[in-house]
Scaffold this motif. Structure first.
Motif, PDB file in Angstrom:
ATOM      1  N   LEU A 175       0.821  -1.060   0.038  1.00 54.64           N
ATOM      2  CA  LEU A 175      -0.055   0.092   0.014  1.00 54.64           C
ATOM      3  C   LEU A 175       0.558   1.276   0.119  1.00 54.64           C
ATOM      4  CD1 LEU A 175      -3.138   0.224   0.020  1.00 54.64           C
ATOM      5  CD2 LEU A 175      -2.336  -2.060   0.375  1.00 54.64           C
ATOM      6  N   ILE A 176       1.986   1.275   0.669  1.00 56.97           N
ATOM      7  CA  ILE A 176       2.784   2.394   0.795  1.00 56.97           C
ATOM      8  C   ILE A 176       3.690   2.592  -0.613  1.00 56.97           C
ATOM      9  CG2 ILE A 176       4.911   3.245   1.846  1.00 56.97           C
ATOM     10  CD1 ILE A 176       2.648   3.527   3.820  1.00 56.97           C
ATOM     11  N   ARG A 177       4.002   1.660  -1.210  1.00 55.53           N
ATOM     12  CA  ARG A 177       4.489   1.705  -2.758  1.00 55.53           C
ATOM     13  C   ARG A 177       3.472   2.265  -3.557  1.00 55.53           C
ATOM     14  NH1 ARG A 177       6.229  -3.505  -2.045  1.00 55.53           N
ATOM     15  NH2 ARG A 177       5.185  -4.374  -4.018  1.00 55.53           N
ATOM     16  N   SER A 178       2.119   1.906  -3.290  1.00 56.56           N
ATOM     17  CA  SER A 178       1.064   2.438  -4.369  1.00 56.56           C
ATOM     18  C   SER A 178       0.760   3.851  -3.985  1.00 56.56           C
ATOM     19  CB  SER A 178      -0.268   1.378  -4.204  1.00 56.56           C
ATOM     20  OG  SER A 178      -1.235   1.835  -4.814  1.00 56.56           O
ATOM     21  N   ARG A 179       0.926   4.208  -2.548  1.00 54.95           N
ATOM     22  CA  ARG A 179       0.362   5.558  -2.270  1.00 54.95           C
ATOM     23  C   ARG A 179       1.555   6.712  -2.637  1.00 54.95           C
ATOM     24  NH1 ARG A 179      -1.164   4.522   3.571  1.00 54.95           N
ATOM     25  NH2 ARG A 179      -0.293   6.383   3.948  1.00 54.95           N
ATOM     26  N   ILE A 180       2.719   6.070  -2.803  1.00 53.72           N
ATOM     27  CA  ILE A 180       3.756   7.187  -2.843  1.00 53.72           C
ATOM     28  C   ILE A 180       3.842   7.647  -4.312  1.00 53.72           C
ATOM     29  CG2 ILE A 180       5.637   5.776  -3.559  1.00 53.72           C
ATOM     30  CD1 ILE A 180       7.428   7.072  -1.528  1.00 53.72           C
ATOM     31  N   VAL A 181       3.040   7.198  -5.401  1.00 50.42           N
ATOM     32  CA  VAL A 181       3.299   7.690  -6.624  1.00 50.42           C
ATOM     33  C   VAL A 181       1.658   8.139  -6.740  1.00 50.42           C
ATOM     34  CG1 VAL A 181       3.233   7.555  -9.237  1.00 50.42           C
ATOM     35  CG2 VAL A 181       4.967   6.310  -7.797  1.00 50.42           C
ATOM     36  N   LYS A 182       1.419   9.492  -7.124  1.00 48.02           N
ATOM     37  CA  LYS A 182       0.000   9.908  -6.904  1.00 48.02           C
ATOM     38  C   LYS A 182      -0.502  10.267  -8.309  1.00 48.02           C
ATOM     39  CE  LYS A 182       1.136  11.294  -2.646  1.00 48.02           C
ATOM     40  NZ  LYS A 182       1.530  10.239  -1.917  1.00 48.02           N
ATOM     41  N   THR A 183      -1.772  10.117  -8.243  1.00 49.79           N
ATOM     42  CA  THR A 183      -2.769  10.322  -9.474  1.00 49.79           C
ATOM     43  C   THR A 183      -2.734  11.519  -9.820  1.00 49.79           C
ATOM     44  OG1 THR A 183      -4.704  10.186  -8.183  1.00 49.79           O
ATOM     45  CG2 THR A 183      -3.898   8.009  -8.855  1.00 49.79           C
ATOM     46  N   GLU A 184      -3.252  12.031 -10.916  1.00 47.35           N
ATOM     47  CA  GLU A 184      -3.725  13.469 -11.245  1.00 47.35           C
ATOM     48  C   GLU A 184      -4.558  14.108 -10.136  1.00 47.35           C
ATOM     49  OE1 GLU A 184      -2.857  16.867 -12.761  1.00 47.35           O
ATOM     50  OE2 GLU A 184      -1.535  15.051 -13.313  1.00 47.35           O
ATOM     51  N   PRO A 185      -5.594  13.391  -9.642  1.00 45.40           N
ATOM     52  CA  PRO A 185      -6.331  14.125  -8.872  1.00 45.40           C
ATOM     53  C   PRO A 185      -5.719  14.518  -7.479  1.00 45.40           C
ATOM     54  CG  PRO A 185      -7.618  12.461  -9.808  1.00 45.40           C
ATOM     55  CD  PRO A 185      -6.335  12.362 -10.395  1.00 45.40           C
ATOM     56  N   GLU A 186      -4.872  13.670  -7.105  1.00 40.01           N
ATOM     57  CA  GLU A 186      -4.199  13.783  -5.980  1.00 40.01           C
ATOM     58  C   GLU A 186      -2.988  14.967  -6.208  1.00 40.01           C
ATOM     59  OE1 GLU A 186      -3.156   9.862  -3.651  1.00 40.01           O
ATOM     60  OE2 GLU A 186      -2.900   9.606  -5.671  1.00 40.01           O
ATOM     61  N   LEU A 187      -2.657  14.986  -7.191  1.00 36.45           N
ATOM     62  CA  LEU A 187      -1.642  16.101  -7.423  1.00 36.45           C
ATOM     63  C   LEU A 187      -2.276  17.489  -7.542  1.00 36.45           C
ATOM     64  CD1 LEU A 187       0.673  14.625 -10.333  1.00 36.45           C
ATOM     65  CD2 LEU A 187       1.082  14.623  -8.016  1.00 36.45           C
ATOM     66  N   GLU A 188      -3.655  17.478  -8.035  1.00 32.49           N
ATOM     67  CA  GLU A 188      -4.269  18.719  -8.004  1.00 32.49           C
ATOM     68  C   GLU A 188      -4.517  19.104  -6.701  1.00 32.49           C
ATOM     69  OE1 GLU A 188      -5.018  20.955 -10.356  1.00 32.49           O
ATOM     70  OE2 GLU A 188      -3.926  19.927 -11.570  1.00 32.49           O
ATOM     71  N   ALA A 189      -4.897  18.179  -5.560  1.00 38.49           N
ATOM     72  CA  ALA A 189      -5.231  18.359  -4.378  1.00 38.49           C
ATOM     73  C   ALA A 189      -3.883  18.946  -3.723  1.00 38.49           C
ATOM     74  CB  ALA A 189      -5.695  17.066  -3.868  1.00 38.49           C
ATOM     75  N   PHE A 190      -2.940  18.623  -3.890  1.00 38.31           N
ATOM     76  CA  PHE A 190      -1.736  18.949  -3.557  1.00 38.31           C
ATOM     77  C   PHE A 190      -1.478  20.511  -3.826  1.00 38.31           C
ATOM     78  CE2 PHE A 190      -0.076  14.873  -1.798  1.00 38.31           C
ATOM     79  CZ  PHE A 190       0.675  15.391  -0.447  1.00 38.31           C
ATOM     80  N   ARG A 191      -1.752  20.784  -4.720  1.00 34.98           N
ATOM     81  CA  ARG A 191      -1.500  22.165  -5.414  1.00 34.98           C
ATOM     82  C   ARG A 191      -2.616  23.288  -4.680  1.00 34.98           C
ATOM     83  NH1 ARG A 191      -1.272  19.115 -10.848  1.00 34.98           N
ATOM     84  NH2 ARG A 191       0.821  19.343 -11.366  1.00 34.98           N
ATOM     85  N   ARG A 192      -3.841  22.547  -4.284  1.00 31.27           N
ATOM     86  CA  ARG A 192      -4.708  23.486  -3.605  1.00 31.27           C
ATOM     87  C   ARG A 192      -4.251  23.643  -2.079  1.00 31.27           C
ATOM     88  NH1 ARG A 192      -8.087  20.093  -6.350  1.00 31.27           N
ATOM     89  NH2 ARG A 192      -8.503  18.871  -4.720  1.00 31.27           N
ATOM     90  N   VAL A 193      -3.800  22.563  -1.556  1.00 31.87           N
ATOM     91  CA  VAL A 193      -3.226  22.392  -0.476  1.00 31.87           C
ATOM     92  C   VAL A 193      -2.090  23.375  -0.188  1.00 31.87           C
ATOM     93  CG1 VAL A 193      -2.136  20.965   1.450  1.00 31.87           C
ATOM     94  CG2 VAL A 193      -4.046  19.965   0.212  1.00 31.87           C
ATOM     95  N   GLY A 194      -1.128  23.314  -1.159  1.00 34.27           N
ATOM     96  CA  GLY A 194      -0.180  24.230  -1.156  1.00 34.27           C
ATOM     97  C   GLY A 194      -0.437  25.632  -0.786  1.00 34.27           C
ATOM     98  N   GLU A 406       8.077  20.550  -9.374  1.00 35.03           N
ATOM     99  CA  GLU A 406       7.181  21.699  -9.438  1.00 35.03           C
ATOM    100  C   GLU A 406       7.085  21.957  -7.703  1.00 35.03           C
ATOM    101  OE1 GLU A 406       2.452  22.022  -9.999  1.00 35.03           O
ATOM    102  OE2 GLU A 406       3.417  20.653 -10.913  1.00 35.03           O
ATOM    103  N   ASN A 407       7.352  22.988  -7.464  1.00 32.00           N
ATOM    104  CA  ASN A 407       7.049  23.520  -6.019  1.00 32.00           C
ATOM    105  C   ASN A 407       5.413  23.713  -5.710  1.00 32.00           C
ATOM    106  OD1 ASN A 407       7.270  24.406  -3.541  1.00 32.00           O
ATOM    107  ND2 ASN A 407       8.583  26.275  -3.943  1.00 32.00           N
ATOM    108  N   THR A 408       5.036  22.912  -4.529  1.00 28.03           N
ATOM    109  CA  THR A 408       3.665  23.199  -4.242  1.00 28.03           C
ATOM    110  C   THR A 408       3.333  24.572  -3.366  1.00 28.03           C
ATOM    111  OG1 THR A 408       3.881  21.737  -2.369  1.00 28.03           O
ATOM    112  CG2 THR A 408       3.108  20.842  -4.545  1.00 28.03           C
ATOM    113  N   TYR A 409       4.486  25.056  -2.918  1.00 22.43           N
ATOM    114  CA  TYR A 409       4.357  26.605  -2.389  1.00 22.43           C
ATOM    115  C   TYR A 409       4.981  27.588  -3.065  1.00 22.43           C
ATOM    116  CZ  TYR A 409       4.084  22.745   1.552  1.00 22.43           C
ATOM    117  OH  TYR A 409       3.395  21.673   2.247  1.00 22.43           O
ATOM    118  N   SER A 410       4.391  28.625  -2.580  1.00 19.09           N
ATOM    119  CA  SER A 410       5.033  29.735  -3.259  1.00 19.09           C
ATOM    120  C   SER A 410       5.856  30.757  -2.183  1.00 19.09           C
ATOM    121  CB  SER A 410       3.875  30.669  -3.874  1.00 19.09           C
ATOM    122  OG  SER A 410       2.774  30.928  -2.978  1.00 19.09           O
TER     123      SER A 410
END
Length: 419
Positions: A175-194, A406-410
């Motif tokens: 599960l950890i190996r699966s979770r460590i590579v993100k899907t596109e919806p997860e990446l978009e969430a990280f951009r918002r969280v940033g 790609e930096n998720t923080y500005s």
């Protein structure tokens, strides 16, 4: 669906016919379901998911019948669950009370929707507990034999004693190996969280001034985070800060401090919390008042070392080589004891530290690092502990893309604080 496809690929590699998931992070990852019950941190699970290897078989979510209405609340908030089938079970006497007829109660919209979901998506009976619910579902879908992976071996043991004939294995690393590579919806969430992280850190910097206590700073940050629909790391919002015998020591983890901040004091602003189910982990250093020229130079040299490491965050790179890059830069620029620089690159997601290693993943041997892959999300943590000039810390979260990090923080990598 992308998460389940990736997980099934890893399950096939590990020769698993199904996985039974009961830890909150993995239930959230596989089905999108979470509730306040998981925050109680009880000694046994209150939700579960089963992911079969066969794509023709359903991904199942198991939850207390009393929580069924929560699925509609999540969907209305824009976070629908992703399960194909739902199974329910009793939780103490909550579900029994919920099912009691009340002629005086007005029909509610959520009650009507719950009945609709029950009829369309819930399969089987309301079982007396979570183990019996999982056992029954495995039998119903012919998953009660073969190799089944578990993220909680106690659940495996109880199901093994229930008469099923399966080969149980540990699936946590899968599960950890699966979770460590993100899907596109997860990446978009990280951009918002940033963006939430940037605002939270700005609140910390705005709260700094001589005479303010560390706890007052934390309260200001926690207030901002809650208003931004983020959950602070615990009763505060900042990881570092504390006192020992009246001396302020920024490197102490989570200790309370009521001593007023003094002019010239170094303050570590590590802001942590959870937003949209993903961790915030942003860090900057501040000085109350004007920094000395020597300390400003330390910060700038460390910033340059940090940026040299960031440039290496490419697919195929090995994180274990990053500390040498930074140590060499500090040494070349005359910074004392460069070995006192702690560099850690780690995955981040539903947990603040996600390492693609077998258990125990936090041991000394794991400092060797791991290979980066495209769409990993990596936190680069850089903390200098040198005693002569004082501590200095910076940290950002990066998406690993084919074109570079790609930096998720500005928030700029600059020395913060009131001047």
């Amino acid at each position: 669906m992308q998460r389940i496809e990736r997980l099934r690929g890893l399950m096939a590699d590990d020769h698993m016919d199904a996985v039974v998931l009961t830890t909150p992070h993995n239930v959230l990852y596989s089905t999108g379901y979470t509730s306040v019950l998981e925050k109680w941190q009880l000694h046994e699970p209150l939700a579960a998911a089963v992911v079969p290897l066969d794509p023709e078989k359903p991904v199942m979510l198991f939850l207390p019948e009393a929580n069924l209405a929560l699925l509609m609340v999540q969907e209305e908030a824009g976070n629908p669950d992703r399960a194909d089938e739902i199974r329910v079970f009793d939780m103490i006497n909550f579900c029994e009370v919920m099912r009691s007829d009340d002629p005086a109660a007005a029909a509610s919209l959520i009650g009507q929707e719950s009945v609709k979901v029950y009829g369309e998506r819930v399969r089987g009976n309301c079982e007396p507990d979570i183990i019996e619910s999982i056992r029954t579902a495995l039998i119903d879908h012919q998953l009660d034999s073969g190799t089944i992976g578990f993220d909680d071996l106690r659940v495996m043991a109880h199901l093994g004693r229930s008469g099923l004939n399966f080969n149980g294995v540990d699936a946590l690393e899968t599960l950890i190996r699966s979770r460590i590579v993100k899907t596109e919806p997860e990446l978009e969430a990280f951009r918002r969280v940033g963006r939430v992280a940037d605002k939270s850190l700005a609140a910390a910097a705005d709260a700094l001034r001589p005479g303010v206590s560390w706890n007052e700073v934390q309260n200001a940050v926690a207030d901002t985070m809650v208003r931004l629909e983020a959950v602070p790391v615990d009763e505060g919002a900042m990881l570092f800060g504390g006192t020992f015998r009246d001396a302020f020591i920024p490197e102490l983890f989570r200790t309370r401090d009521d001593r007023p901040l003094d002019t010239g004091q170094v303050v570590i602003l590590e802001t942590q919390g959870v937003c949209e189910g993903f961790w915030i982990d942003i860090n900057r250093t501040a000085v109350i008042g004007e920094p000395t020229a020597e300390y400003q130079r330390l910060h700038d040299v460390l910033r340059d070392a940090f940026e040299l490491m960031v440039a290496e965050l490419q697919p195929g790179a090995w994180t274990g080589g990053l500390p040498k890059i930074a140590h060499d830069h500090l040494r070349d620029n005359g910074i004392p004891v460069p070995e006192k620089l702690l560099v850690l690159a780690h995955g981040i997601g539903h947990m603040t530290l996600e390492f693609p290693f077998d258990f125990p993943a936090q041991g000394r041997a794991r400092a060797q690092g791991f290979q980066l892959e495209e769409n990993m999300v990596i936190s680069l943590d850089c903390l200098y502990y040198g005693g002569e000039l004082g501590p200095c810390h910076m940290e950002n979260v990066y998406i690993i893309t084919k074109d570079g990090p790609e930096n998720t923080y500005s928030t700029p990598l600059k020395l913060m604080g009131p001047r």
